[in-house]
Write a protein that holds these residues in place. Structure first.
Motif, mmCIF file in Angstrom:
data_model
loop_
_atom_site.group_PDB
_atom_site.id
_atom_site.type_symbol
_atom_site.label_atom_id
_atom_site.label_comp_id
_atom_site.label_asym_id
_atom_site.label_seq_id
_atom_site.Cartn_x
_atom_site.Cartn_y
_atom_site.Cartn_z
ATOM 1 N N ALA A 1 -2.505 5.825 -5.550
ATOM 2 C CA ALA A 1 -1.547 6.909 -5.303
ATOM 3 C C ALA A 1 -1.846 7.567 -3.963
ATOM 4 C CB ALA A 1 -1.602 7.930 -6.433
ATOM 5 N N TYR A 2 -1.898 6.754 -2.919
ATOM 6 C CA TYR A 2 -2.223 7.239 -1.569
ATOM 7 C C TYR A 2 -1.232 8.325 -1.143
ATOM 8 C CZ TYR A 2 -2.915 7.084 3.498
ATOM 9 O OH TYR A 2 -3.141 7.403 4.817
ATOM 10 N N GLY B 1 2.846 -1.741 -16.465
ATOM 11 C CA GLY B 1 2.192 -2.049 -15.204
ATOM 12 C C GLY B 1 1.625 -0.778 -14.609
ATOM 13 N N THR B 2 1.480 -0.750 -13.310
ATOM 14 C CA THR B 2 0.893 0.405 -12.631
ATOM 15 C C THR B 2 1.973 1.443 -12.335
ATOM 16 O OG1 THR B 2 -0.727 -1.058 -11.604
ATOM 17 C CG2 THR B 2 -0.523 1.154 -10.705
ATOM 18 N N ALA C 1 0.799 -1.223 0.000
ATOM 19 C CA ALA C 1 0.000 0.000 0.000
ATOM 20 C C ALA C 1 0.833 1.275 0.000
ATOM 21 C CB ALA C 1 -0.931 0.017 1.228
ATOM 22 N N GLY C 2 2.146 1.130 0.092
ATOM 23 C CA GLY C 2 2.984 2.310 0.082
ATOM 24 C C GLY C 2 3.014 3.048 1.392
ATOM 25 N N ARG C 3 2.606 2.366 2.429
ATOM 26 C CA ARG C 3 2.668 3.007 3.731
ATOM 27 C C ARG C 3 4.039 2.760 4.341
ATOM 28 N NH1 ARG C 3 -2.658 0.796 3.732
ATOM 29 N NH2 ARG C 3 -4.199 2.444 3.522
ATOM 30 N N SER D 1 -0.875 14.193 -4.659
ATOM 31 C CA SER D 1 -1.843 15.149 -5.205
ATOM 32 C C SER D 1 -1.518 15.430 -6.669
ATOM 33 C CB SER D 1 -1.800 16.473 -4.418
ATOM 34 O OG SER D 1 -2.145 16.271 -3.071
ATOM 35 N N GLY D 2 -2.558 15.490 -7.475
ATOM 36 C CA GLY D 2 -2.404 15.890 -8.869
ATOM 37 C C GLY D 2 -2.629 14.789 -9.869
ATOM 38 N N TYR D 3 -2.158 13.567 -9.552
ATOM 39 C CA TYR D 3 -2.318 12.444 -10.473
ATOM 40 C C TYR D 3 -2.632 11.183 -9.698
ATOM 41 C CZ TYR D 3 -0.710 15.018 -14.577
ATOM 42 O OH TYR D 3 -0.620 15.918 -15.613
ATOM 43 N N THR D 4 -3.202 10.233 -10.384
ATOM 44 C CA THR D 4 -3.526 8.943 -9.792
ATOM 45 C C THR D 4 -2.651 7.864 -10.418
ATOM 46 O OG1 THR D 4 -5.269 8.531 -11.439
ATOM 47 C CG2 THR D 4 -5.917 9.638 -9.390
ATOM 48 N N ALA D 5 -2.737 6.673 -9.862
ATOM 49 C CA ALA D 5 -2.009 5.535 -10.415
ATOM 50 C C ALA D 5 -2.808 4.949 -11.570
ATOM 51 C CB ALA D 5 -1.770 4.480 -9.346
ATOM 52 N N THR D 6 -2.101 4.576 -12.628
ATOM 53 C CA THR D 6 -2.750 4.074 -13.840
ATOM 54 C C THR D 6 -2.034 2.829 -14.341
ATOM 55 O OG1 THR D 6 -3.316 6.345 -14.464
ATOM 56 C CG2 THR D 6 -3.503 4.670 -16.178
#
Length: 276
Positions: free
Chosen positions: A107-108, A122-123, A87-89, A111-116
């Motif tokens: 993308a926890y 891949g992601t 989870a990227g924590r 700000s500005g973009y999400t994971a795709t």
């Protein structure tokens, strides 16, 4: 196995008011009762009476509880580490904590973009399109006050028909480096800000091109390139590193379907632990 476990358990447990060098009569009686019930259980063709069954079931339950309690803490720790990684924590390190993110779970915190999901890669965080060079992707990291040095490392992907257009990296709203890609001759250049100015900020930037003239994803008509970027931050005049804002922007002038940047495998070290 049941009888052996119960005997060892009762022998190890001290009983108030009794000489530990002498057998515990109550424990011996209880042991004798369990042994007797167990033998009857094994000999009986149709089961045992309720009392005998309860005694045997209680012993089996005791073993199950002890086993669960012994292994639970270890399993919980391992599960927490796996969850943090996915989870990227933050996960523990020797100085402060570190953050690792492959963006497989979004993308926890960004700000500005999400994971795709990008075909062939891949992601990733992105794809990041043109913004006239201003930063459109940001995240702030808090560094441990005791950390002499902190760092961020990530893979910067330059994709498709970039023609001398750049991905620009910011620290605390100041440009520290840019990667320029030219698809015409499959070349990339990485340029940092003035070294003396960076040193005054306690910043050092380096880059390693790890792949060029490759097809990562997006449009199949263009080749892509990947560069691993490392930014190290250290104390200046003994002052803690504090909060650091990471930013990224681009001066690409076409849609992300034609040209873009993306970030993957982001890692930060020396971070402050909010739970400490």
């Amino acid at each position: 196995m049941i009888l052996s476990f119960v005997r060892q358990s009762s022998n190890r447990r001290p009983t108030r008011g009794l000489d530990r060098s002498q057998p515990n009569k109550a424990s011996s009686s209880a042991m004798h009762a369990i042994q007797t019930a167990f033998r009857k259980f094994l000999r009986h063709e149709h089961g045992v009476i309720n009392v005998e069954y309860v005694l045997i079931a209680a012993a089996a339950t005791g073993i199950a509880i002890m086993t669960a309690e012994t292994g639970w803490a270890g399993l919980g720790s391992m599960a927490g580490g796996i969850k943090g990684e996915m989870a990227g924590r933050p996960i523990d390190t020797s100085v402060g904590i570190s953050y690792n993110d492959g963006f497989d779970n979004g993308a926890y915190g960004w700000s500005g973009y999400t994971a795709t999901e990008v075909a062939g890669i891949g992601t990733v965080l992105g794809p990041i399109g043109g913004s006239g060079g201003s930063q459109t992707l940001t995240r702030t990291f808090s560094f441990d006050p005791a950390a002499e040095e902190g760092s961020v490392t990530f893979d910067l992907l330059a994709m498709d028909s970039l023609d001398n257009e750049s991905g620009i990296i910011y620290i605390n709203d100041t440009e520290v480096a840019r990667l320029t890609r030219n698809h015409a001759d499959n070349s990339s250049s990485f340029v940092t800000a003035d070294a003396e100015a960076l040193a005054e900020m306690g910043i050092d930037v380096s880059a390693l091109e790890v792949s060029e003239d490759r097809q990562f994803g997006g449009s199949e008509g263009w080749d892509d390139a990947g560069t691993t970027v490392t930014i190290r931050m250290s104390k200046v005049d003994g002052e803690p590193i504090g909060d650091v804002k990471f930013g990224f922007g681009s001066d690409a002038n076409q849609d992300v379907e034609d040209e873009s940047f993306a970030i993957d495998n982001f890692r930060a070290t020396g971070l402050d632990d909010p739970d400490a």
